[in-house]
Design an enzyme around this catalytic site. Structure first.
Site, short mmCIF file in Angstrom:
data_model
loop_
_atom_site.label_atom_id
_atom_site.label_comp_id
_atom_site.label_asym_id
_atom_site.label_seq_id
_atom_site.Cartn_x
_atom_site.Cartn_y
_atom_site.Cartn_z
CG ASP A 119 0.51 -0.09 8.64
OD1 ASP A 119 -0.08 0.81 9.29
OD2 ASP A 119 1.59 0.09 8.07
CE LYS A 160 0.85 1.18 4.47
NZ LYS A 160 1.71 2.35 4.80
#
Length: 269
Positions: A132, A8
């Site tokens: 995350d 990401k």
């Protein structure tokens, strides 16, 4: 079962507050990109884990994939598995590669053994393993806050744009990145600003880590400047570094660029 845990990027990253538990609150937009690892999980007589590709530092027994297995094993009578992780996404690069491996392990075990976990339940397991990790359960663009493990919908559509990710092979630990940050309340409404055209982001959307990491690592700043020179509509370091990304309106030729570095480019969806 084979899956492809993807990385990401952070579009904007603001460190807003030091928490009582030692973590930091942040605001960011997490956006999935196509740079992927390869993860294979199969039922086996004994539990095993091996990795190939990029070298993963530390004890293999502490790998997040194994931690995810043991976490689910506490609540479900799942059999032993063989886990093979082929590591492609650079480590310590601000792209959440390890977190993605963790989340994809949870999703794969859920599917493989018919655990019938909801999205929220899988996110709750992932939150126990890293800030995350929970993002990669839904794995779609989201406004992230808290420790980076709380989400809200955000209307950011970069489909059709091209992205170039450049990693200068510099490992920046989380501790090093946060040691130079002074938490401050974010003065912009990130969700609102990201509704503007990408070309408007340059002077508005910041990564708080850049302020002290770019002077320390000139290669990172040079990459960012190069991406703008190549025509990027927006360029930034992602996460706590060291990877830098550039968003382009059309595909560019990078064959003669960034020869010393790890690079990935592709079309965003």
């Amino acid at each position: 079962m084979v899956t492809f845990p993807n990385a990401k990027i952070n579009i904007g990253l603001y460190i807003t507050e030091k928490r009582a538990d030692g973590f930091h609150n942040l605001e960011s937009c997490f956006y999935p990109v196509g740079w992927c690892d390869i993860l294979e999980i199969l039922p086996a007589e004994t539990l095993s884990f091996r990795s190939t590709g990029l070298d993963i530092p530390g004890n293999p027994e502490s790998n997040l994939c194994l931690k995810a297995y043991h976490l689910l094993k506490q609540d479900f009578d799942i059999p032993s598995v063989s886990i093979h992780l082929h590591k492609v996404v650079p480590i310590g690069a601000g792209m959440g590669g390890g977190s993605a491996d963790c989340a994809f392990t949870i999703k794969t075990l859920n599917e493989l053994f018919l655990l019938h976990l909801s999205t929220q339940q899988m996110e709750n397991y992932a939150r126990k393993l890293g800030s995350d990790c929970a993002f990669f359960i839904q794995n779609r663009p989201q406004y992230c806050f808290g420790k980076g493990d709380e989400f809200a919908n955000i209307t950011v559509d970069l489909s059709g744009k091209y992205i170039v990710l450049v990693n200068p092979n510099i490992h920046i630990s989380t501790a090093e990145a946060y040691s130079g940050v002074k938490p401050l309340k974010n003065e912009i409404d990130l969700q609102e600003v990201l509704q503007k055209p990408v070309n408007d982001w340059k002077d508005l959307v910041k990564n708080d880590f850049e302020k002290h990491l770019l002077p320390k690592y000139p290669a990172i700043e040079n990459i960012k400047n190069q991406l703008y020179e190549l025509g990027a509509a927006y360029a930034s370091m992602t996460g706590s570094g060291s990877t830098v990304f550039g968003i382009f309106d059309e595909e560019i030729d990078t064959k003669t660029q960034f020869e010393k570095y790890s690079i990935w480019q592709g079309k965003l969806s």
